[in-house]
Design an enzyme around this catalytic site. Structure first.
Site, short mmCIF file in Angstrom:
data_model
loop_
_atom_site.label_atom_id
_atom_site.label_comp_id
_atom_site.label_asym_id
_atom_site.label_seq_id
_atom_site.Cartn_x
_atom_site.Cartn_y
_atom_site.Cartn_z
N ASP A 1 0.83 -1.20 0.00
CA ASP A 1 0.00 0.00 0.00
C ASP A 1 0.87 1.26 0.00
O ASP A 1 1.88 1.32 0.71
CB ASP A 1 -0.89 -0.03 1.25
N GLU B 1 15.28 -15.09 -0.42
CA GLU B 1 15.88 -16.09 0.46
C GLU B 1 14.89 -17.12 0.97
O GLU B 1 15.28 -18.12 1.60
CB GLU B 1 16.52 -15.38 1.67
#
Length: 578
Positions: A213, A285
């Site tokens: 957002d 990751e």
């Protein structure tokens, strides 16, 4: 115009993602507000619709001053929506159905009821707790004036003065949105560490990505200088400097087209990119499958928006220029060309969108006078959309969007052709924009009305009771899912057919080249597979006269009137094999 992607491109390059506004999609317990169990029960509908993923607007603990975009706890579910157990069940069920799950992240601000902000108020000026937010001393002899002249996107001032623990008037805090949404200070490492932890929390629960957002607003210009230009976030052209120039000025026209004017000091600052590089590294990751970031960034020109989707930053960014373009072939061709050019330059797919929870639904928007600016909501005493014209154009616009290579977002209910609710009595309105502007801005409630599932059921099948948090207009009954399911020519069946063909033919990974028909009031391009074995001609006629398809073109889909004679009528789109 745009080269094809390889067939093994990552899932997000061509995904169709369906936005669920949790308050309004399905109510499981009958309290009139949508919830996670309700959503979970309806997920098979989305599998059958043919989308690849869902995006959930905020479901976190919140006092709901801005419908959940004022977050009090990022690691728990608001009781109105359910529990963390319900969230886990939703994620697991979606995955079992082959749907990925993207959740909303609100990093520009928290709720004023967040424990951090409460601690900041209690701790006082100069404390580490206040350093997490943008607190400043006021101007004037006794600090009685705000620190600068920034307004709120929702109307009124962008600053609120606090009362200190001893009862004296104190510092001011920044809230680019509502007073109950204090902005974080992203120059404070504590804020960055906290959000990295929040991202990891939801990755551990199995989500597949995050829609971010106000992605362009986290970092403010150093010194927080005054700004005298417009700053409305929900219209990208408003963030330019054109309003400061005389009407008819050539420079004003240039800025309107390019957005290449001075940037407001609260938007699109360089520091945001370091934040997203850290987040991208964190997501990279994670164990498979690949997780993504999608930016809600109202940024112009397209070249600046493309910086958010460089290879070490976000994966997607909503193409609001496309959403904001009126029903005009020349302007649509221009935004499509520019979007591909700028995103291809950074190796990113273009992410198309026509509607969401912040804008007038495109089935209504395209039925308005296309020479006027896009409104922020429509009231009963304002100019009303031409419903038939709006739906006809909306269906054609959807075929255009889904025929373009890249990813697409679909807002709940647009597959039913839902219009904006324009006759909602003002006493039901909840958008803070309406209240902070004293009704001058109607706001976004009209696009957030609960979904109609069954015409003759209480709340149109939204839930087991007749309660709905916003009233459903009479127009929604005939458009309910049960009224369109299996009905040839219905908007629902059109979406199902388009999404099925898009997936089968891998249109989202295809190349795009303008066709010789393109020009004047006609948009026409060829979407081709990488090996050239499949060529789909997409034609949209925005003009008054029918358009003749090339000889040998075999129409597979049409948004409106039949084109058996090889002529595409006004405001109709077709897909054809060539």
């Amino acid at each position: 115009m745009h080269p094809a992607d390889p067939s093994d491109a990552p899932w997000w390059h061509d995904a169709v993602i369906y936005q669920i506004y949790p308050r309004s999609w399905a109510d499981g317990d009958g309290d009139g507000v949508g919830d996670l169990p309700g959503i979970t029960s309806r997920l098979p509908y989305l599998r059958d619709l043919g989308v690849d993923a869902i995006w959930l607007s905020p479901f976190y603990v919140s006092p709901m001053h801005d419908a959940g975009y004022d977050v009090a706890n990022y690691r728990d579910i608001d009781p109105v929506f359910g529990s963390l157990t319900d969230a886990d069940a939703l994620i697991d069920t979606a995955h079992d159905l082959g749907l990925k799950v993207i959740v909303d992240l609100v990093p520009n601000h928290s709720s004023s009821e967040h424990e951090w902000f409460r601690a900041a108020l209690a701790a006082g000026p100069g404390s580490p707790e206040r350093a997490r937010y943008v607190f400043r001393e006021g101007r004037g002899e006794n600090g009685e004036e705000p620190p600068n002249n920034w307004p709120s996107v929702f109307g009124g001032e962008g600053w609120t003065r606090v009362t200190e623990a001893d009862g004296s008037p104190g510092q001011w805090y920044l809230h680019i949105f509502d007073t109950t949404q204090p902005d974080y200070d992203w120059t404070n490492p504590e804020v960055g560490d906290e959000f990295a932890s929040i991202l990891q929390f939801w990755c551990d629960r199995g989500v597949d990505g995050f829609r971010v957002d106000v992605a362009h607003g986290l970092v403010k210009e150093e010194g927080l200088p005054d700004w005298d230009g417009p700053m409305q976030m929900l219209d990208a052209t408003d963030t330019s400097a054109e309003a400061a120039l005389p009407p008819g000025d050539e420079e004003s026209a240039r800025i309107h087209e390019t957005g290449d004017g001075p940037r407001p000091p609260m938007w699109d600052q360089e520091g945001v990119h370091d934040i997203y590089r850290r987040w991208r590294s964190l997501l990279d990751e994670q164990p498979s499958p690949e997780r993504i970031l999608c930016a809600e960034a109202w940024v112009k020109p397209e070249s600046r928006l493309a910086r958010y989707v460089r290879s070490d930053e976000m994966h997607q960014a909503f193409n609001f220029d496309f959403l904001d373009t009126h029903w005009n072939a020349e302007k649509l061709r221009a935004v499509i060309t520019t979007s591909f050019r700028e995103n291809d330059a950074v190796g990113a797919p273009t992410t198309w969108v026509l509607s969401n929870h912040d804008v007038v639904r495109h089935a209504s928007r395209l039925g308005l006078d296309q020479s006027l600016p896009r409104p922020n909501g429509i009231a009963a005493d304002q100019a009303q959309p031409d419903a038939a014209l709006g739906l006809r154009r909306a269906r054609a616009a959807t075929m255009l969007m889904l025929g373009l290579p890249g990813s697409s977002y679909v807002y709940q209910g647009e597959e039913l052709g839902l219009p904006e609710s324009t006759d909602m009595p003002h006493e039901f309105r909840q958008d803070p924009t309406f209240h902070r502007t004293e009704g001058k801005e109607i706001g976004r409630d009209g696009c957030r009305v609960p979904m109609p599932w069954v015409k003759d059921a209480p709340s149109l099948g939204f839930g087991p009771s007749d309660r709905t948090w916003l009233p459903q207009p009479a127009s929604y009954g005939p458009l309910a899912v049960d009224q369109q399911d299996g009905v040839e020519g219905s908007t629902l069946e059109l979406y199902r057919s388009l999404l099925s063909a898009r997936r089968t033919d891998r249109l989202g990974l295809g190349s795009a080249q303008w066709h010789k028909l393109s020009g004047g009031d006609v948009i026409a391009f060829v979407n081709a597979s990488a090996d050239g074995s499949r060529r789909t001609l997409v034609v949209v006629n925005l003009g008054a006269d029918p358009v003749e398809l090339p000889e040998g073109a075999m129409v597979t889909h049409a948004s409106g009137d039949r084109v058996d004679d090889g002529r595409v009528p006004t405001d109709v789109a077709v897909w054809a094999r060539i």
